[in-house]
Scaffold this active site. Structure first.
Site, short mmCIF file in Angstrom:
data_model
loop_
_atom_site.label_atom_id
_atom_site.label_comp_id
_atom_site.label_asym_id
_atom_site.label_seq_id
_atom_site.Cartn_x
_atom_site.Cartn_y
_atom_site.Cartn_z
N ASP A 190 0.83 -1.19 0.00
CA ASP A 190 0.00 0.00 0.00
C ASP A 190 0.87 1.26 0.00
OD1 ASP A 190 -2.73 1.16 0.36
OD2 ASP A 190 -1.89 1.89 2.25
N GLU A 244 1.80 -0.46 -4.97
CA GLU A 244 0.82 0.56 -5.35
C GLU A 244 1.60 1.87 -5.50
OE1 GLU A 244 -3.25 2.76 -3.74
OE2 GLU A 244 -1.65 2.23 -2.33
#
Length: 503
Positions: A190, A244
């Protein structure tokens, strides 16, 4: 050289709280995912990616982690997770889990200690603030009782770690080992371009996700991923990591996937491209010319579903374009990431009542932004109320489903030849059949205005983004189309796979 499993894999993102609820409390859980693994095997995906299921106050759907080595009781237990991994592997499915290294939950023991004045160097505390803003809206600084401020680039309940502290490095290496030892095949990272902030925390004029910014993409972050790569390479079974990375530069994106760093990085330029043949071509060319192993994605848990993004003035345009885009994406070299429910043609739910919304984006923008709840509505398995088969019992789902979901349910589409579900199954099966015989390269064919034609060996893919039908390129067989073909023509908002003779 043997091709690693992830290079051409189709990975299915599971937003755990919205996939399947085995406990009957209205919230999806790990046991629900485990029960539905045969559905995913039949769909034809190679791996699943689970969004965070760790202990969390759920200020941001679990991306505020209070304990990186456990399972929140809302989702089950560590034993449930281990059983899920075992069953997935038995079915030939790999398992990726989310890791959230940019920030923790404010409920994390480290941050609770920091509020007491202990170990504040693990986070970013300052006596004064700069002008940085939260990505969710409002200031990125919150004052604590003794007058200091802490940085949170997302919600106030998500304090940013200080990655200039070696203790943070060691903690996350240990977290990775914990899950690798339990059989996970890889990690989705993330906010992978976050972690480090520029020394001195200078004020910023533009805080968007750019390659040159004091907030994002600091050069030191690459050392973290080199350390993580060495760790992953020390485990058997081709463990991997995908980042990401939001950036405005394909060259910057390429830095994250150098041979000693991450295996893959999400390619959000494909997701962000408008419905346009020139736009699609530019993204494809930029991607294939800069990264060694491409990834492609149309939707995820943070963006408006692509069926709705592609909607035009004519009813049904969005679904037709979504199916066509899927076929084009699956024809490209590299791996594809699907988001749960896209195989059912689910649209964004745009009429959620304010009292049902849970996304911090909605609250921190004081309702000016709808937030991301509309793409996170639990998916429909059957036509039955109250949850369309999502919950085992009679519980209402945690986000309300529209009545239209009944017609889009798995039960309604299964076995119906022209349904979106059966189209996805055919497309994934065909891709698997072709994978061993077509090269990891692409050649452009001359294309009519508004259309895009390309070839990979004997496979020809044609997509028509224009307003008028175009003649199909030369071929000997139609393999699969996203909609009906007529008289050798490719209608607007349609894509097709063709086989041409081997040269």
């Amino acid at each position: 050289m043997e091709i690693p499993w992830w290079r051409d894999a189709v990975v299915y993102e599971i937003y755990v709280r919205s996939f399947a609820d085995a406990s009957g409390d209205g919230v999806g859980d790990l046991a629900g995912v485990r029960e539905r693994l045969p559905y995913l095997r039949r769909l034809g995906v190679d791996a699943i990616w689970l969004t965070p299921f760790y202990p969390s106050p759920m200020a941001d759907g679990g991306y505020d982690v209070a304990d990186y080595r456990g399972v929140d009781p809302l989702f089950g237990s560590l034993a449930d997770f281990e059983a899920l991994v075992a069953d997935a592997h038995e079915l030939g499915l790999r398992v990726l889990v989310d890791v959230v290294p940019n920030h923790s939950s404010a409920a994390h023991p480290w941050f609770q200690a920091a509020l007491r004045g202990e170990g504040r160097e693990r986070y970013i505390f300052r006596d004064t603030t700069n002008n940085w803003q939260s990505t969710f809206g409002g200031p990125a600084w919150t004052r604590v009782a003794d007058g200091q401020y802490y940085l949170h680039l997302f919600a106030p309940e998500q304090p940013d770690f200080n990655w200039r502290n070696p203790e943070v490095h060691e903690e996350f290496l240990d977290v990775l080992r914990f899950w690798l030892d339990r059989g996970v095949d890889g990690f989705r990272i993330d906010v992978a371009m976050g972690l480090y902030k520029a020394e001195g925390l200078p004020n910023v004029g533009d805080q968007s996700f750019t390659s040159v910014s004091p907030v994002w993409g600091q050069p030191e972050v690459h050392g973290v991923y080199r350390d993580w790569r060495r760790l992953l390479d020390g485990y058997p079974g081709e463990r991997m990591a995908v980042g990401e990375v939001w950036t405005d530069s394909p060259e910057d994106l390429a830095q994250y996937v150098r041979p000693d760093e991450l295996h893959q990085s999400f390619n959000f330029a494909w997701l962000q491209a408008p419905w346009s043949a020139p736009a699609f071509r530019k993204v494809i060319e930029d991607t294939l010319s800069t990264v060694p192993f491409a990834t492609w994605v149309l939707s995820n848990h943070d963006v408006v579903r692509h069926r709705t993004r592609y909607e035009g003035t004519e009813p049904g345009t969005g679904l037709a374009r979504a199916r066509a885009a899927l076929l084009a994406m699956l024809a490209l070299p590299g791996s594809a990431y699907l988001y749960q429910g896209e195989e059912l043609g689910l649209p964004e739910v745009t009429d959620l009542p304010d009292e049902a919304r849970q996304d911090p984006v909605f609250f921190q923008s004081k309702g000016e932004l709808p937030g991301r709840d509309g793409c996170r509505v639990p998916i429909p398995w059957t036509v039955d109320p109250p949850s369309h088969g999502f919950s085992a019992g009679a519980a209402e789902p945690w986000l309300p489903q529209p009545e239209s979901f009944a017609e889009l349910s798995v039960e309604k589409q299964e076995g119906v030849a022209d349904s979106t579900l059966e189209f996805y199954r055919r497309a994934l099966a065909c891709r698997h059949e072709l994978a061993g015989e077509i090269p990891y390269s692409l050649e452009w064919l001359e294309s009519p205005e508004g259309a895009l034609f390309f070839t990979r060996g004997t496979l020809v893919c044609a997509i028509n983004c224009g307003a008028h039908a175009v003649r199909l390129p030369g071929h000997e067989e139609v393999l699969l189309s996203s909609g009906p073909l007529r008289n050798g023509l490719l209608p607007p908002d349609t894509a097709v796979w063709l086989r041409r003779p081997a040269s």
